[in-house]
Design a protein around this motif. Sequence first.
Motif, PDB file in Angstrom:
ATOM      1  N   MET A   1     -69.117 -52.618  16.093  1.00  0.00           N
ATOM      2  CA  MET A   1     -68.405 -51.809  15.693  1.00  0.00           C
ATOM      3  C   MET A   1     -67.852 -50.683  16.741  1.00  0.00           C
ATOM      4  SD  MET A   1     -68.623 -49.762  11.976  1.00  0.00           S
ATOM      5  CE  MET A   1     -70.475 -49.980  11.884  1.00  0.00           C
ATOM      6  N   GLN A   2     -66.780 -50.314  16.894  1.00  0.00           N
ATOM      7  CA  GLN A   2     -66.506 -49.417  17.836  1.00  0.00           C
ATOM      8  C   GLN A   2     -65.381 -48.469  17.501  1.00  0.00           C
ATOM      9  OE1 GLN A   2     -64.376 -51.493  21.335  1.00  0.00           O
ATOM     10  NE2 GLN A   2     -63.485 -52.794  19.775  1.00  0.00           N
ATOM     11  N   PRO A   3     -65.563 -47.161  17.889  1.00  0.00           N
ATOM     12  CA  PRO A   3     -64.552 -46.103  17.478  1.00  0.00           C
ATOM     13  C   PRO A   3     -63.310 -46.479  18.069  1.00  0.00           C
ATOM     14  CG  PRO A   3     -66.030 -45.340  19.151  1.00  0.00           C
ATOM     15  CD  PRO A   3     -66.488 -46.620  18.819  1.00  0.00           C
ATOM     16  N   LEU A   4     -62.062 -46.482  17.528  1.00  0.00           N
ATOM     17  CA  LEU A   4     -60.721 -46.528  18.074  1.00  0.00           C
ATOM     18  C   LEU A   4     -59.790 -45.451  17.369  1.00  0.00           C
ATOM     19  CD1 LEU A   4     -60.362 -50.576  17.148  1.00  0.00           C
ATOM     20  CD2 LEU A   4     -60.924 -49.318  19.431  1.00  0.00           C
ATOM     21  N   PRO A   5     -59.008 -45.236  18.532  1.00  0.00           N
ATOM     22  CA  PRO A   5     -58.017 -44.064  17.840  1.00  0.00           C
ATOM     23  C   PRO A   5     -57.050 -44.676  17.013  1.00  0.00           C
ATOM     24  CG  PRO A   5     -57.397 -44.850  20.054  1.00  0.00           C
ATOM     25  CD  PRO A   5     -58.925 -45.306  19.824  1.00  0.00           C
ATOM     26  N   ILE A   6     -56.477 -43.956  15.887  1.00  0.00           N
ATOM     27  CA  ILE A   6     -55.443 -44.165  15.041  1.00  0.00           C
ATOM     28  C   ILE A   6     -54.216 -43.122  14.955  1.00  0.00           C
ATOM     29  CG2 ILE A   6     -55.077 -44.678  12.604  1.00  0.00           C
ATOM     30  CD1 ILE A   6     -57.885 -45.650  12.260  1.00  0.00           C
ATOM     31  N   THR A   7     -53.127 -43.718  15.214  1.00  0.00           N
ATOM     32  CA  THR A   7     -52.218 -42.610  15.160  1.00  0.00           C
ATOM     33  C   THR A   7     -51.192 -43.118  13.915  1.00  0.00           C
ATOM     34  OG1 THR A   7     -52.027 -42.719  17.515  1.00  0.00           O
ATOM     35  CG2 THR A   7     -50.156 -41.878  16.395  1.00  0.00           C
TER      36      THR A   7
ATOM     37  N   ALA B   1     -71.818 -44.935   8.626  1.00  0.00           N
ATOM     38  CA  ALA B   1     -70.833 -45.055   9.581  1.00  0.00           C
ATOM     39  C   ALA B   1     -69.468 -45.203   8.742  1.00  0.00           C
ATOM     40  CB  ALA B   1     -70.842 -46.269  10.074  1.00  0.00           C
ATOM     41  N   VAL B   2     -68.580 -44.387   8.801  1.00  0.00           N
ATOM     42  CA  VAL B   2     -67.306 -44.456   7.644  1.00  0.00           C
ATOM     43  C   VAL B   2     -66.319 -45.369   8.539  1.00  0.00           C
ATOM     44  CG1 VAL B   2     -65.462 -42.986   6.915  1.00  0.00           C
ATOM     45  CG2 VAL B   2     -67.839 -41.867   7.152  1.00  0.00           C
ATOM     46  N   ARG B   3     -66.415 -46.488   8.231  1.00  0.00           N
ATOM     47  CA  ARG B   3     -65.448 -47.660   8.496  1.00  0.00           C
ATOM     48  C   ARG B   3     -64.158 -47.354   8.241  1.00  0.00           C
ATOM     49  NH1 ARG B   3     -67.325 -52.133   6.275  1.00  0.00           N
ATOM     50  NH2 ARG B   3     -65.874 -53.410   7.532  1.00  0.00           N
ATOM     51  N   ALA B   4     -63.136 -48.047   9.032  1.00  0.00           N
ATOM     52  CA  ALA B   4     -61.765 -47.856   8.663  1.00  0.00           C
ATOM     53  C   ALA B   4     -61.382 -48.648   7.410  1.00  0.00           C
ATOM     54  CB  ALA B   4     -60.806 -48.398   9.838  1.00  0.00           C
ATOM     55  N   ALA B   5     -62.130 -49.924   7.318  1.00  0.00           N
ATOM     56  CA  ALA B   5     -61.711 -50.685   6.092  1.00  0.00           C
ATOM     57  C   ALA B   5     -62.234 -50.034   4.963  1.00  0.00           C
ATOM     58  CB  ALA B   5     -62.679 -51.957   6.387  1.00  0.00           C
ATOM     59  N   LYS B   6     -63.439 -49.149   5.003  1.00  0.00           N
ATOM     60  CA  LYS B   6     -63.807 -48.522   3.709  1.00  0.00           C
ATOM     61  C   LYS B   6     -62.855 -47.321   3.280  1.00  0.00           C
ATOM     62  CE  LYS B   6     -67.345 -50.550   2.290  1.00  0.00           C
ATOM     63  NZ  LYS B   6     -67.477 -51.012   0.838  1.00  0.00           N
TER      64      LYS B   6
ATOM     65  N   LEU C   1     -58.410 -45.526  -0.239  1.00  0.00           N
ATOM     66  CA  LEU C   1     -57.136 -45.082  -0.421  1.00  0.00           C
ATOM     67  C   LEU C   1     -56.335 -45.955  -1.610  1.00  0.00           C
ATOM     68  CD1 LEU C   1     -56.141 -44.452   3.076  1.00  0.00           C
ATOM     69  CD2 LEU C   1     -56.696 -42.521   1.205  1.00  0.00           C
ATOM     70  N   ARG C   2     -56.646 -47.256  -1.360  1.00  0.00           N
ATOM     71  CA  ARG C   2     -55.947 -48.255  -2.200  1.00  0.00           C
ATOM     72  C   ARG C   2     -56.565 -48.145  -3.798  1.00  0.00           C
ATOM     73  NH1 ARG C   2     -56.163 -51.795   2.221  1.00  0.00           N
ATOM     74  NH2 ARG C   2     -58.124 -52.385   1.518  1.00  0.00           N
TER      75      ARG C   2
END
Length: 62
Positions: free
Chosen positions: A1-7, A38-43, A48-49
């Motif tokens: 797992m790695q932190p990635l920027p999101i715009t 770890a708050v993952r983007a998928a979660k 949100l869904r």
Amino acid sequence: MQPLPITFYAYCEYEGEAKELERALYDFVNAKREQGVAVRAAKIAEALRKYKDNFFVTNFLK
């Protein structure tokens, strides 16, 4: 797992609102990280869904 920027784009009355949103998300993820979560983007996407039609969420966002 790695932190990635999101715009992404969000509707804002002024530019400062975008910074407030960015800061709130950062603070949330960072606070959970400090608790060992770890708050993952998928979660976040799943939450949100799952809650997009929730009455309380919808009313709060109006």
